[in-house]
Design a protein around this motif. Structure first.
Motif, PDB file in Angstrom:
ATOM      1  N   ILE A 120       0.839  -1.207   0.000  1.00 34.21           N
ATOM      2  CA  ILE A 120       0.000   0.000   0.000  1.00 34.21           C
ATOM      3  C   ILE A 120       0.870   1.252   0.000  1.00 34.21           C
ATOM      4  CG2 ILE A 120      -1.813   1.232   1.240  1.00 34.21           C
ATOM      5  CD1 ILE A 120      -2.595  -1.411   2.515  1.00 34.21           C
ATOM      6  N   LEU A 121       1.898   1.220   0.856  1.00 35.84           N
ATOM      7  CA  LEU A 121       2.744   2.407   0.970  1.00 35.84           C
ATOM      8  C   LEU A 121       3.455   2.701  -0.342  1.00 35.84           C
ATOM      9  CD1 LEU A 121       4.320   2.021   4.527  1.00 35.84           C
ATOM     10  CD2 LEU A 121       2.491   3.564   3.790  1.00 35.84           C
ATOM     11  N   LEU A 122       3.977   1.648  -0.998  1.00 36.58           N
ATOM     12  CA  LEU A 122       4.678   1.858  -2.266  1.00 36.58           C
ATOM     13  C   LEU A 122       3.728   2.429  -3.313  1.00 36.58           C
ATOM     14  CD1 LEU A 122       6.935  -1.315  -2.596  1.00 36.58           C
ATOM     15  CD2 LEU A 122       7.671   1.040  -2.254  1.00 36.58           C
ATOM     16  N   PHE A 123       2.536   1.836  -3.387  1.00 39.79           N
ATOM     17  CA  PHE A 123       1.556   2.309  -4.372  1.00 39.79           C
ATOM     18  C   PHE A 123       1.210   3.771  -4.124  1.00 39.79           C
ATOM     19  CE2 PHE A 123      -2.776   2.818  -5.981  1.00 39.79           C
ATOM     20  CZ  PHE A 123      -2.632   2.335  -7.258  1.00 39.79           C
ATOM     21  N   CYS A 124       0.871   4.078  -2.856  1.00 34.83           N
ATOM     22  CA  CYS A 124       0.506   5.451  -2.524  1.00 34.83           C
ATOM     23  C   CYS A 124       1.679   6.394  -2.792  1.00 34.83           C
ATOM     24  CB  CYS A 124       0.095   5.556  -1.055  1.00 34.83           C
ATOM     25  SG  CYS A 124      -1.440   4.716  -0.718  1.00 34.83           S
ATOM     26  N   GLY A 125       2.887   5.937  -2.453  1.00 30.53           N
ATOM     27  CA  GLY A 125       4.072   6.768  -2.686  1.00 30.53           C
ATOM     28  C   GLY A 125       4.204   7.119  -4.161  1.00 30.53           C
ATOM     29  N   CYS A 126       4.062   6.095  -5.011  1.00 29.57           N
ATOM     30  CA  CYS A 126       4.145   6.322  -6.458  1.00 29.57           C
ATOM     31  C   CYS A 126       3.127   7.357  -6.904  1.00 29.57           C
ATOM     32  CB  CYS A 126       3.861   5.027  -7.208  1.00 29.57           C
ATOM     33  SG  CYS A 126       5.338   4.183  -7.708  1.00 29.57           S
ATOM     34  N   VAL A 127       1.868   7.143  -6.517  1.00 28.64           N
ATOM     35  CA  VAL A 127       0.806   8.055  -6.957  1.00 28.64           C
ATOM     36  C   VAL A 127       1.087   9.467  -6.461  1.00 28.64           C
ATOM     37  CG1 VAL A 127      -1.655   8.571  -6.818  1.00 28.64           C
ATOM     38  CG2 VAL A 127      -0.900   6.218  -7.047  1.00 28.64           C
ATOM     39  N   MET A 128       1.586   9.583  -5.217  1.00 32.66           N
ATOM     40  CA  MET A 128       1.860  10.908  -4.671  1.00 32.66           C
ATOM     41  C   MET A 128       2.968  11.612  -5.447  1.00 32.66           C
ATOM     42  SD  MET A 128       1.388   9.976  -0.689  1.00 32.66           S
ATOM     43  CE  MET A 128       2.618  11.103  -0.088  1.00 32.66           C
ATOM     44  N   VAL A 129       4.037  10.874  -5.753  1.00 33.45           N
ATOM     45  CA  VAL A 129       5.130  11.513  -6.492  1.00 33.45           C
ATOM     46  C   VAL A 129       4.656  11.929  -7.883  1.00 33.45           C
ATOM     47  CG1 VAL A 129       7.469  11.223  -7.366  1.00 33.45           C
ATOM     48  CG2 VAL A 129       6.839  10.222  -5.187  1.00 33.45           C
ATOM     49  N   ILE A 130       3.837  11.052  -8.528  1.00 34.41           N
ATOM     50  CA  ILE A 130       3.294  11.419  -9.840  1.00 34.41           C
ATOM     51  C   ILE A 130       2.491  12.708  -9.726  1.00 34.41           C
ATOM     52  CG2 ILE A 130       1.682  10.738 -11.662  1.00 34.41           C
ATOM     53  CD1 ILE A 130       2.435   7.813 -10.996  1.00 34.41           C
ATOM     54  N   GLY A 131       1.649  12.787  -8.671  1.00 38.74           N
ATOM     55  CA  GLY A 131       0.844  13.994  -8.479  1.00 38.74           C
ATOM     56  C   GLY A 131       1.710  15.221  -8.289  1.00 38.74           C
ATOM     57  N   VAL A 132       2.784  15.073  -7.510  1.00 43.03           N
ATOM     58  CA  VAL A 132       3.660  16.222  -7.257  1.00 43.03           C
ATOM     59  C   VAL A 132       4.328  16.660  -8.557  1.00 43.03           C
ATOM     60  CG1 VAL A 132       5.790  16.930  -6.114  1.00 43.03           C
ATOM     61  CG2 VAL A 132       4.038  15.700  -4.831  1.00 43.03           C
ATOM     62  N   ILE A 133       4.825  15.678  -9.357  1.00 45.95           N
ATOM     63  CA  ILE A 133       5.478  16.048 -10.619  1.00 45.95           C
ATOM     64  C   ILE A 133       4.487  16.755 -11.539  1.00 45.95           C
ATOM     65  CG2 ILE A 133       6.600  15.164 -12.696  1.00 45.95           C
ATOM     66  CD1 ILE A 133       7.789  12.973 -11.100  1.00 45.95           C
ATOM     67  N   GLN A 134       3.240  16.238 -11.590  1.00 50.18           N
ATOM     68  CA  GLN A 134       2.255  16.882 -12.462  1.00 50.18           C
ATOM     69  C   GLN A 134       1.933  18.292 -11.987  1.00 50.18           C
ATOM     70  OE1 GLN A 134      -1.054  14.200 -13.127  1.00 50.18           O
ATOM     71  NE2 GLN A 134       0.090  13.173 -14.741  1.00 50.18           N
ATOM     72  N   SER A 135       1.919  18.478 -10.657  1.00 50.33           N
ATOM     73  CA  SER A 135       1.686  19.834 -10.152  1.00 50.33           C
ATOM     74  C   SER A 135       2.834  20.754 -10.535  1.00 50.33           C
ATOM     75  CB  SER A 135       1.536  19.816  -8.628  1.00 50.33           C
ATOM     76  OG  SER A 135       0.548  18.901  -8.260  1.00 50.33           O
ATOM     77  N   VAL A 136       4.072  20.231 -10.447  1.00 51.03           N
ATOM     78  CA  VAL A 136       5.218  21.044 -10.852  1.00 51.03           C
ATOM     79  C   VAL A 136       5.086  21.414 -12.324  1.00 51.03           C
ATOM     80  CG1 VAL A 136       7.714  21.013 -11.217  1.00 51.03           C
ATOM     81  CG2 VAL A 136       6.758  20.099  -9.108  1.00 51.03           C
ATOM     82  N   ILE A 137       4.659  20.426 -13.152  1.00 46.29           N
ATOM     83  CA  ILE A 137       4.475  20.701 -14.577  1.00 46.29           C
ATOM     84  C   ILE A 137       3.457  21.831 -14.766  1.00 46.29           C
ATOM     85  CG2 ILE A 137       3.545  19.740 -16.727  1.00 46.29           C
ATOM     86  CD1 ILE A 137       4.818  17.097 -16.029  1.00 46.29           C
ATOM     87  N   VAL A 138       2.339  21.761 -14.018  1.00 44.41           N
ATOM     88  CA  VAL A 138       1.316  22.801 -14.149  1.00 44.41           C
ATOM     89  C   VAL A 138       1.877  24.157 -13.739  1.00 44.41           C
ATOM     90  CG1 VAL A 138      -0.865  23.637 -13.206  1.00 44.41           C
ATOM     91  CG2 VAL A 138      -0.644  21.255 -13.879  1.00 44.41           C
ATOM     92  N   LEU A 139       2.581  24.205 -12.586  1.00 50.99           N
ATOM     93  CA  LEU A 139       3.130  25.481 -12.118  1.00 50.99           C
ATOM     94  C   LEU A 139       4.123  26.032 -13.127  1.00 50.99           C
ATOM     95  CD1 LEU A 139       3.616  24.745  -8.325  1.00 50.99           C
ATOM     96  CD2 LEU A 139       1.947  26.282  -9.394  1.00 50.99           C
ATOM     97  N   TYR A 140       4.975  25.152 -13.634  1.00 49.50           N
ATOM     98  CA  TYR A 140       5.985  25.570 -14.617  1.00 49.50           C
ATOM     99  C   TYR A 140       5.308  26.148 -15.851  1.00 49.50           C
ATOM    100  CZ  TYR A 140       9.955  25.219 -17.802  1.00 49.50           C
ATOM    101  OH  TYR A 140      10.944  25.495 -18.702  1.00 49.50           O
ATOM    102  N   ALA A 141       4.272  25.440 -16.328  1.00 48.50           N
ATOM    103  CA  ALA A 141       3.616  25.875 -17.569  1.00 48.50           C
ATOM    104  C   ALA A 141       2.868  27.180 -17.367  1.00 48.50           C
ATOM    105  CB  ALA A 141       2.676  24.792 -18.075  1.00 48.50           C
TER     106      ALA A 141
END
Lengths: 521, 521
Positions: free
Chosen positions: A157-178
């Motif tokens: 569970i922790l690994l799965f949640c960790g993955c999803v969280m990092v993906i979300g953070v990267i996508q947020s960075v992409i949005v902020l950057y854009a």
């Protein structure tokens, strides 16, 4: 990858607009200087069309979506053993894992589409951030299958949640950057006065998922069952919230919504979905599924020189003959997947714009397609003696073919909704011969599969023969489809409008056709 | 699929031209009648853009090209055993088979590109014929690996030749079908007065290959060694004939050639190659190679619940810890393949038209890319004790990375040939900062790989450490590349043109830049 790189970009953007500088005005000497001067100009440098980045992402995602079919495919099946209860349970579990990961990856894919419908141009930094995001998405199936295999270990569970969280953070960075570089955004947002409304809305939707995963991760320390409930909520949240809204609309009447915002991150069934990306993703899935069996054949079915000597008396023909069922399974599954692709291709030729509902139905069709090679393999490899199991394998294949075809048909029906004004090309909106051919193409596989299924129930002794006949007959039917439809139409016309033969009786003729029309659309 | 279907087509072609019929003029009643009338009109019915068919073909072909890497990847490596002579021989043979099948499939792919540069629109019959052709191409790697495993059994040769012959026949049927419907052909040929010149030329080139295969097949009954010579001739014939022509030109001076015909099926190095298809094929290879290791991980590295209990005392963390090297290998290979894709993407953004030489160099680069995941796996999995083998694995990885990068660089150099007038976008033709960034991007991986290779020769004890450092440092270098190039340029400028700081001295400034320019291009 912060603010700093903004100044480092250069003037490639000018090429995007297709401007060709005349050769004479670009003196070689001036270009070195430009490398410095451009910084001060603040040009929208290094921006590129995002087309190829998205094509590559789609290719990666389609491979990842279908990857969990491999453990199902390679489940050991003993030649002598019957398809016993344990094995069925194992296959069932693995199938469920496959379907769930397919769903999860397509959810990630849909989020990726949404993101890059807002951000329509990229630069090097965004390309690298997107690659990092892709890498994390490729880990999702693995972490999910860990979770499914060890439901009570919280590590999964922790690994799965960790993955999803990092993906979300990267996508947020992409949005902020854009949003820091508005020339990367789509025209509607770029033209609007206040970007921050859009930015806040998108970030709110984006961050909902990682936050819920954080909660689920924290919960797992106390009560891991609750984590699963939360994770299920994450995946089905858009559907649930739309369902609630739909019920409210039905009960209280529709609420006026802001027409500008409604189309982005709205999760409405009519939210547009890039048609190109639906096609690219589908192509990837069809391609990988079509070649799945040949991958195994290339690896496993080249006999060892030593065993050739011992078992087959040095006869290569005899050795290859023993692999016969696998070749048949390959040819059958390639032909079926190829023709389903062909139907899909014909369908999307008539589509001018895809919607979210169409994407969902298409995804369901693809999930069935993913199971096809295995079902075919099972059908061809099961020992001839075990009659009941054989029939069951044939029936499973029929169900998969039926599912794949029926959801394609449903995609078409969804495209026809509301007269197809927003989704179809003009010439096919109002019925007519293209409609009939399209229906025939799309209905062929479900009809054949249904017929084969029913036949095997009655004539269970000949189920494999029926299946082989189906495999041979369907490609032929596709070749002769136009002829068959034409003959059927002519017959119908004979029955319903005999006046047709005298086209002089203009008025009568038209009324008879009006009566006939509802029958065929 | 003969002449007959011509009449069966309908009026979808009109949509291709983007005509929108106003809704009011299309009465529902008139459409049923249209289904009959259109036949008499002889409209160019059912034609479609070939774009998606080609994208799907490219996806299939890229998977098939890389499929023979799997037997290399899954060669059993015992934990305790050293990388002994036998295993090396086996790996070497399998590597050779992989490279040869990659070459064969890319030859088939190039033939497919040629064919569909002549036929630019398709209809249903062509789509189905193309699918049949694809199915046969997917069999090529398997028949070739049979041939390689049992060189003295003629069955392998016969199967391979049979496949190639059937492919040739189908492609000839496609050509005949398309020339019977000139609206499917590209504009240049369609506009020309005499189609049959083109038809004869194309068929002559197309049928050369199956005829030689027929000969090779017949030869195999008498002397199978001769068959191999013939088959090698088939693959290298275009190169040989071009080489002979080139020598003749050099000796006797260039011969005037018909400028119209020269560009189709000419096998000239400057023959145009569809840029979109080169990109689509490369994307497919990069995507499948990037995910090759995760496919294995998803399948093999989910521990069995039983073994978790026995071996790891029910600790999932310990069990996953034992797979550590494989995760590292995955991350390393995904990052490397991803960044090589990134360099490739940047390169082709600047390319406006690809040529045959560029395609060949790109194919060689892709062949090296295909080997990467294995090399990485070897590097991460070999036991720490076996020092010499470990160094060898690291060096093999470096060679592969170097090869992949250097052929990308060579593709760029080939694009620059002749000033890039025909191949590059206007803004990058004449040097300038984009040139320097591009060179830096493309040279980064070869330089790093070369440095790592040389370091492992000197410091063989630390070869794995060096390799890990390389894996971490290169992605960072990509992020900081623009900064680094800028700093390097500034330093160079300080050294060579100190006047630059006073931009008032216009004249002097320019001359100093002229001197400097040759240094950086």
């Amino acid at each position: 990858m912060g603010r700093h790189e903004d100044e480092d970009d250069d003037h490639a953007a000018e090429e995007e607009q297709g401007e060709e500088r005349p050769a004479s005005t670009v003196s070689t000497e001036s270009l070195l200087a430009a490398s410095v001067d451009v910084e001060e100009e603040g040009a929208h440098g290094g921006t590129q069309s995002s087309h190829r980045l998205l094509a590559y992402s789609d290719a990666l995602l389609s491979i990842i979506a279908t990857v969990m079919i491999l453990p199902v495919a390679h489940t050991k099946m003993e030649d002598e053993k019957e398809l016993d209860e344990n094995l069925q349970l194992l296959l069932g579990t693995k199938m469920a894992v496959y379907l769930m990961t397919f769903l999860i990856v397509t959810v990630a894919w849909a989020a990726h589409i949404r993101l890059f419908q807002v951000i329509v141009r990229i630069d090097d930094t965004l390309a690298l951030l997107n690659l990092a995001c892709m890498m994390l998405i490729t880990l999702l199936p693995y972490t999910f299958s860990l979770m499914a295999t060890f439901p009570s270990h919280i590590l999964g569970i922790l690994l799965f949640c960790g993955c999803v969280m990092v993906i979300g953070v990267i996508q947020s960075v992409i949005v902020l950057y854009a949003f820091g570089r508005p020339f990367l955004l789509q025209d509607q947002i770029r033209a609007s006065e206040d970007h921050s409304v859009y930015k806040r809305h998108i970030l709110k939707v984006l961050l909902r998922v990682p936050l819920m995963c954080l909660l689920a991760g924290l919960c797992s320390f106390f009560c891991y069952q609750l984590s699963y409930v939360l994770l299920a909520l994450v995946i089905f949240l858009p559907y649930i919230s739309r369902g609630v809204l739909w019920c409210r609309d039905k009960l209280l009447g529709p609420v006026e919504e802001d027409p500008e915002q409604v189309m982005l991150y709205s999760f409405l069934p009519s939210e547009p979905l890039s048609k190109e990306r639906v096609e690219a993703f589908s192509d990837g899935v069809y391609a990988i599924v079509a070649t799945l069996l040949i991958l195994d054949i290339c690896e496993d079915n080249v006999p060892e020189p030593a065993s050739l000597q011992q078992r087959f008396n040095n006869s290569l023909v005899a050795a290859l003959g023993s692999y016969g069922p696998e070749y048949l399974a390959y040819l059958g599954s390639f032909a079926t997947v190829g023709l389903l692709w062909f139907a899909h291709h014909s369908l999307f030729l008539q589509v001018s714009r895809a919607t979210r509902v169409m994407g969902l139905l298409n995804t369901l069709s693809l999930a069935f397609v993913g199971g096809l090679p295995l079902a075919f393999r099972l059908t061809h490899e099961l020992p001839r003696a075990a009659l009941r199991d054989e029939r069951r394998a044939v029936q499973a294949s029929c169900v998969l073919v039926f599912g794949a075809g029926v959801f394609q048909l449903a995609t078409w029906v969804a495209a026809l909704q509301g007269g197809g004004r927003q989704t179809l090309r003009p010439a096919v909106r109002y019925g007519g011969p293209e409609h009939i051919f399209m229906l025939a193409k799309l209905a062929l596989y479900p009809a054949v599969a249904l017929a084969a299924f029913l036949l095997t129930c009655v004539l269970s002794r000949f189920s494999v023969t029926i299946f082989h006949l189906m495999e041979i007959a369907t490609p032929l039917a596709f070749l002769l489809l136009r002829l068959m439809v034409r003959v059927a139409l002519a017959l119908l016309r004979r029955l319903f409008c005999p006046q047709r033969r005298q086209p002089e009786n203009g008025e009568e003729n038209i009324t008879s056709r009006v009566q006939f029309n509802p029958l065929i659309i």
